[in-house]
Write an enzyme that holds these catalytic residues in place. Structure first.
Site, PDB file in Angstrom:
ATOM      1  N   GLU A  76       0.812  -1.216   0.000  1.00 34.50           N
ATOM      2  CA  GLU A  76       0.000   0.000   0.000  1.00 34.50           C
ATOM      3  C   GLU A  76       0.842   1.261   0.000  1.00 34.50           C
ATOM      4  O   GLU A  76       0.586   2.176  -0.753  1.00 34.50           O
ATOM      5  CB  GLU A  76      -0.919   0.050   1.233  1.00 34.50           C
ATOM      6  CG  GLU A  76      -2.244  -0.643   1.058  1.00 34.50           C
ATOM      7  CD  GLU A  76      -2.095  -2.128   1.169  1.00 34.50           C
ATOM      8  OE1 GLU A  76      -1.024  -2.575   1.610  1.00 34.50           O
ATOM      9  OE2 GLU A  76      -3.041  -2.841   0.822  1.00 34.50           O
TER      10      GLU A  76
ATOM     11  N   HIS B 272     -11.277  -4.324  10.151  1.00 35.33           N
ATOM     12  CA  HIS B 272     -11.771  -4.119   8.791  1.00 35.33           C
ATOM     13  C   HIS B 272     -13.004  -3.246   8.766  1.00 35.33           C
ATOM     14  O   HIS B 272     -13.693  -3.204   7.767  1.00 35.33           O
ATOM     15  CB  HIS B 272     -12.130  -5.466   8.151  1.00 35.33           C
ATOM     16  CG  HIS B 272     -10.942  -6.217   7.661  1.00 35.33           C
ATOM     17  ND1 HIS B 272     -10.017  -6.764   8.485  1.00 35.33           N
ATOM     18  CD2 HIS B 272     -10.543  -6.514   6.409  1.00 35.33           C
ATOM     19  CE1 HIS B 272      -9.086  -7.366   7.767  1.00 35.33           C
ATOM     20  NE2 HIS B 272      -9.378  -7.235   6.506  1.00 35.33           N
TER      21      HIS B 272
END
Lengths: 305, 452
Positions: A34, A103
């Protein structure tokens, strides 16, 4: 570019067909890096390309937050306008179903507090289409917060929205439903909850005005304040942690600008102040439900009676 | 090199006189690395640096006056005082920043290299062979972003050179204490790229290695990792206390001062005489004094500069030529449902209450399909030709267009001058290309029976 956007057709199948149409040089499957690929997107944007960087969920953007904030958001300012960064960071944001604490966080408040970024939260298909086009065309970095549970939901759209040049302005909220007794502001998935709450309230004689914020930064303070001046009551709705959230900012804005018009304290509906639990019943309690919004709206309406 | 040394020494003086503030990191001792690499670059090549970036700016051609006044926080040139010592940007000289987080500049440099390759291969700018240099230190080589970028640069064969300025110390942390294998150049082959070690105190050796690395990048052979063994003669930063390094180590490297070494070489081998070198010294002294004078006399930023430049486009979407929001312009909404043809019915979801209602997911994918411009003359490698439709192949033979306008049905049928909504935004009116595109769209619609 992003993880699984090409051959896998997108982790949520959003980018299905893109690789076929535009080829592997324009639709890049990246390794799990990322920070690396967010930075590559920013570097490419410095040079005038218009990358769209996908994070599988915005929770993963925390590994790249340095680039979103420090290299993208602040660059135009630090370079005195020499360098603009027309990059779009998009991906799923907020709570899904049963995915646990790591999440499920919503990043609207975190990114919304940083000058130099534009933060958008679409609700319907029309919002998504118009705002994403505007975001790609915009010369500044845009964080585009979608919602996983909304991907499969269908919405009727106007004929205008099907036009290939259809764009929505960044920084303007939409009044989804007009009303005169209480203003309810929401963004992303909870706009649906707010609309359902408004239906329930209508049966009890309370006419609620629902505002779909669409843009967290810049926040459409004018629309919110105008609505509050009309109804005199405000309920802010958001999905995740209450402290320093979007609702807190809206409340401050209304108190600063429309204090004399308020007939009741502002009600702030947010998620529970805990990391998202896994068990289904606990999860249901940690996220605002339609009944919570209805109760809050009623509280604002009856207080001054 | 002399400019760099004199400039940095002057910075130290100015700092202690209170003209500069905050964090100032000086480059004394490492001049050979910056000069050896950057002086081989063209103007269009990019350099990405760290907080220790004054010399990279000077080597790349940013005038000493501009750098000095940026450091004084004045409004003239460079970043108008908004960046500071650690954030030097120059669009003109392709200096893409000074980044204060270590490792932060490496992915940005990788992105710039990616753009260079993309412009050559996808946008077909055949003469685009720009190279990017990323400068960083030994401490950065333990950071995740460094490895992520070595990997991606190698798989995509990007035109980048990773230059490690290994000065053995990351603030007060010795490289040998912090790193499991201190030989950084070995990390290159682990990712499939060339890794070279060079004596960073000798500018001629650095230049030789730089020539190989930059040539490799320019010719498309891919990235290189170059480890330059160098040393800092001053402390990490002007604000910090003296570090933990051994005086003997300092003396050892001081004896290998790159400027003194090059001077000796020039005098012994006769390309220059002592008088000529003294003249250079004097010239640089005057240049630096002039820079200080200029910076001193420059004005401070005015109050209204505080809120400027946060966004490139502050009003959100864009102001049209008439001063109003473009999206309020009724002509902007002109057009018919072309997107149905292009694929708004594709995508996930489906199962709506009314068939044909686009889902949220489709709302996201459709603008990407539409905004991503079909680039007419992309020649995909043979094995990917199955991704091309026959319409694309036919178009390939015609013309190379970078910007494909979208036309309404009425304008396709009319004889009026062409103006598409995209032209309004892009401010472009490439009428020849627009004509060709109009012809193509008319032909396609006729073929589908949508035009008589």
């Amino acid at each position: 570019m992003g993880e699984e956007v090409g051959e896998y057709q997108g982790a949520y199948k959003i980018t299905k067909g893109l690789l076929e149409k535009y080829g592997p040089e324009r639709v890049l499957d990246t390794p799990i890096t990322e920070a690396g690929f967010a930075g590559i997107g920013v570097g490419a944007a410095y040079w005038g390309l218009r990358p769209v960087v996908e994070f599988m969920t915005f929770n993963f953007s925390m590994q790249a937050i340095d680039h979103i904030i420090n290299s993208a958001a602040k660059s135009s300012y630090m370079s005195a306008g020499q360098i603009s960064v027309p990059v779009v960071f998009r991906g799923a944001n907020g709570a899904a179903a049963g995915v646990g604490a790591q999440h499920s966080q919503c990043y609207a408040a975190w990114y919304g507090s940083c000058p130099g970024l534009k933060v958008l939260t679409p609700y319907s298909s029309e919002d998504a289409r118009g705002l994403l086009k505007a975001a790609i065309r915009d010369p500044d970095p845009v964080v585009f917060l979608e919602n996983e549970l909304l991907y499969g939901e269908s919405f009727p759209v106007s004929a205008e929205a099907l036009d290939s040049s259809f764009c929505l302005p960044i920084g303007k909220a939409k009044i989804e439903r007009e009303g005169k007794d209480v203003t309810i502001t929401a963004f992303s998935k909870l706009v649906g909850h707010a609309l359902k709450a408004a239906d329930i309230l209508a049966k009890e004689g309370i006419s609620a005005e629902v505002i779909n914020l669409r843009s967290i930064r810049p926040l459409d303070r004018a629309t919110i304040n105008a609505s509050v001046r009309k109804t005199s009551r405000l309920v802010t709705v958001e999905e995740v942690f209450p402290q320093h959230g979007v609702g807190a900012e809206i409340c401050a804005s209304v108190v600063e600008e429309s204090f004399d018009y308020l007939d009741a304290p502002v009600e702030r509906i947010a998620g529970a102040d805990v990391p998202m639990p896994y068990a289904a019943n606990l999860e249901r309690m940690a996220v605002p439900q339609v009944e919570d919004i209805v109760r809050a709206a009623k509280r604002t309406c009856f207080r001054s009676r | 090199m002399i400019l760099g040394r004199a400039f940095e020494d002057m910075c130290a003086q100015m700092y202690f006189r209170g003209k500069m503030f905050g964090y100032v990191h000086l480059y004394n001792g490492q001049e050979a690395v910056s000069t050896g690499f950057i002086k081989l670059l063209k103007k269009e090549d990019s350099v990405v640096s760290t907080y220790r970036g004054h010399m990279h700016a000077l080597s790349k051609g940013v005038p000493a006056r501009a750098v000095m006044s940026e450091l004084f926080g004045k409004t003239t040139r460079c970043c108008r005082g908004q960046g500071g010592s650690m954030h030097m940007f120059s669009r003109e000289h392709n200096l893409l920043g000074g980044f204060s987080f270590i490792g932060e500049g490496i992915p940005v440099a990788t992105g710039a290299a990616f753009t260079s390759k993309y412009r050559r291969e996808v946008l077909k700018e055949a003469d685009c062979d720009h190279v990017t240099l990323a400068f960083f230190g030994d401490g950065t080589c333990n950071n995740g972003q460094f490895f992520e970028c070595l990997n991606m640069a190698a798989i995509w064969k990007l035109p980048i050179v990773f230059v490690v300025q290994n000065n053995l110390w990351a603030m007060a942390m010795s490289h040998l204490r912090a790193t499991s294998d201190p030989q950084i150049y070995k990390k290159g082959p682990a990712f499939g790229m060339l890794g070279i070690h060079v004596d960073g105190m000798d500018v001629l050796k650095v230049r030789e290695v730089a020539q190989t690395a930059i040539a490799r990048a320019r010719s498309g052979e891919g990235p290189t990792l170059v480890e330059c063994e160098t040393y800092m003669f001053r402390e990490h930063s002007l604000t910090g206390p003296e570090e933990l390094c051994d005086p003997a180590e300092k003396a050892h490297y001081a004896a290998r001062d790159p400027i003194a070494a090059l001077k000796r070489y020039l005098i012994e081998n006769n390309p220059a005489s002592e008088t000529e070198l003294k003249a250079i010294d004097k010239k640089i002294e005057e240049l630096v004094e002039d820079a200080v004078e200029f910076a001193d006399e420059s004005p401070h930023p005015p109050r209204n500069q505080l809120l400027e430049n946060v966004f490139a486009d502050p009003k959100g979407f864009g102001i049209g030529p008439d001063g109003r929001y473009r999206c309020e312009d009724p002509k902007f909404m002109e057009g018919t449902a072309q997107c149905k043809k292009r694929g708004i019915e594709r995508g996930p979801g489906g199962g709506g209450e009314t068939p044909g209602d686009p889902s949220f997911g489709e709302g996201i994918i459709s603008p990407i399909f539409e905004s991503a411009l079909p680039l007419a003359s992309c020649q995909f490698p043979k094995k990917f030709t199955k991704y091309l439709t026959s319409a694309d192949e036919a178009h390939d033979r015609d013309v190379s267009i970078h910007w494909q306008p979208y036309f309404s049905l009425e304008s396709l049928l009319s004889e009026e001058p062409l103006q598409s909504s995209l032209d309004l935004i892009a401010g472009q009116s490439s009428s020849h290309h627009a004509e060709m595109e109009k012809g193509r769209q008319v032909k396609e619609l006729k073929g589908q029976g949508r035009l008589p």
